[in-house]
Design a protein around this motif. Sequence first.
Motif, PDB file in Angstrom:
ATOM      1  N   PRO A 120       0.799  -1.234   0.000  1.00  0.00           N
ATOM      2  CA  PRO A 120       0.000   0.000   0.000  1.00  0.00           C
ATOM      3  C   PRO A 120       0.829   1.281   0.000  1.00  0.00           C
ATOM      4  O   PRO A 120       0.367   2.314  -0.508  1.00  0.00           O
ATOM      5  CB  PRO A 120      -0.835  -0.118   1.290  1.00  0.00           C
ATOM      6  CG  PRO A 120      -0.960  -1.580   1.517  1.00  0.00           C
ATOM      7  CD  PRO A 120       0.353  -2.162   1.075  1.00  0.00           C
ATOM      8  N   PHE A 124      -0.465   4.031  -2.734  1.00  0.00           N
ATOM      9  CA  PHE A 124      -1.378   5.011  -2.135  1.00  0.00           C
ATOM     10  C   PHE A 124      -1.284   6.389  -2.782  1.00  0.00           C
ATOM     11  O   PHE A 124      -2.307   7.027  -3.061  1.00  0.00           O
ATOM     12  CB  PHE A 124      -1.106   5.126  -0.633  1.00  0.00           C
ATOM     13  CG  PHE A 124      -1.868   6.238   0.046  1.00  0.00           C
ATOM     14  CD1 PHE A 124      -3.244   6.210   0.117  1.00  0.00           C
ATOM     15  CD2 PHE A 124      -1.200   7.330   0.600  1.00  0.00           C
ATOM     16  CE1 PHE A 124      -3.953   7.228   0.730  1.00  0.00           C
ATOM     17  CE2 PHE A 124      -1.895   8.345   1.207  1.00  0.00           C
ATOM     18  CZ  PHE A 124      -3.270   8.308   1.272  1.00  0.00           C
ATOM     19  N   ALA A 128      -4.749   8.646  -3.935  1.00  0.00           N
ATOM     20  CA  ALA A 128      -5.202   8.983  -2.584  1.00  0.00           C
ATOM     21  C   ALA A 128      -6.587   9.610  -2.587  1.00  0.00           C
ATOM     22  O   ALA A 128      -7.399   9.378  -1.686  1.00  0.00           O
ATOM     23  CB  ALA A 128      -4.196   9.917  -1.923  1.00  0.00           C
ATOM     24  N   LEU A 145      -4.900   6.195   3.925  1.00  0.00           N
ATOM     25  CA  LEU A 145      -3.813   5.217   3.859  1.00  0.00           C
ATOM     26  C   LEU A 145      -4.193   3.942   4.612  1.00  0.00           C
ATOM     27  O   LEU A 145      -3.902   2.827   4.154  1.00  0.00           O
ATOM     28  CB  LEU A 145      -2.534   5.821   4.442  1.00  0.00           C
ATOM     29  CG  LEU A 145      -1.302   4.903   4.476  1.00  0.00           C
ATOM     30  CD1 LEU A 145      -1.011   4.313   3.102  1.00  0.00           C
ATOM     31  CD2 LEU A 145      -0.090   5.660   5.013  1.00  0.00           C
ATOM     32  N   GLU A 148      -6.354   1.986   2.425  1.00  0.00           N
ATOM     33  CA  GLU A 148      -5.556   1.287   1.415  1.00  0.00           C
ATOM     34  C   GLU A 148      -4.934   0.008   1.996  1.00  0.00           C
ATOM     35  O   GLU A 148      -4.884  -1.042   1.340  1.00  0.00           O
ATOM     36  CB  GLU A 148      -4.461   2.218   0.901  1.00  0.00           C
ATOM     37  CG  GLU A 148      -3.658   1.663  -0.256  1.00  0.00           C
ATOM     38  CD  GLU A 148      -4.303   1.936  -1.600  1.00  0.00           C
ATOM     39  OE1 GLU A 148      -3.766   1.462  -2.612  1.00  0.00           O
ATOM     40  OE2 GLU A 148      -5.349   2.592  -1.635  1.00  0.00           O
TER      41      GLU A 148
END
Length: 327
Positions: A120, A124, A128, A145, A148
């Motif tokens: 990730p 990311f 995002a 995050l 993710e």
Amino acid sequence: MLTAYGRSGKILAPLPTTPNALAGNDEGAVEIPPDAVWIDLYRPLPSQVAAVEALGLDVPTLADMEEIEISSRLYREDGVEYMTVVLPGMSATHQACSGPVTFILTPERMVTVRHHNPRPFETFASHAERNAGGSGTVDRMFIALVDEIVARLADLLEAAGRVLDEAAQILFGEEQERDDQKLEKTLQQVGLQGELIGRVRLALLTLQRMLIFFTTTPREKAVMTLVKSQMRDIKALEVHSDYLSSRIGLTVDATIGLIGINQSSVVRIFSVVAVLFMPPTLVASAYGMNFDIMPELHWPYGYPMAIGAMILSALGTYLFFKWNKWL
């Protein structure tokens, strides 16, 4: 390695982190741009750690990150939040592993510290803004995050489920060949998935603890809603991982059982062969005795008679076993 990201439209774009990086002159000095909102430290060098510490942040060492006490992994200091979780990823030698990852949150930026490579952190930045939380604030970027990471953990569990489906087809399929080599390979693959599920389960546990700690500080309502959504996803994945763990146990038991059946079949064949040769051996032993007076010793048909007796005794034993359905 230090990578700094700044907002560029709907994505997080890498920023130059050395005084003359654009000119290609990097002599080891590190200068973090003031507009960096995410600083990712991967196996950082001392100069990179010093650059982040110059911002007033304390960068934990790997030994600090590996401390198992909750007070060492989740704490606040001078208005800065330090949160450490354990995530699956790839080591520097490209081996699957689990390792600690520390999130450092300040009002201006987010810093992540890691010594292995969870996927990730590579994916990311490019999307995002696709996450419901976006990256407008540090809190939202942090939650995005985490989302993710949770999505990646879900992908790993789904992949493990597919491997178990293939193993079940090999084990329980009607037209599958189940030789020992194939079964041993299946057992190895299932064992690897068991290790993976264990790493995912640990990651979910530490993520859940981190989010609980994160919510102990007042946040905007939208962020709290996102955290609750993440907590529901994590609990659902925990149930899924427990289900897969039970499948792992069943598959391992079935594989070992089939390997045992195959080995028993081999032993059974050797046992039958040994039994079939017992009567001929008895006949051969009788006529191999060294007595002076043996009626058939000088008989012209003695040798063919002995051979015939051995063949008939073996055939009779085979038919007897067959009639009793022992073969």
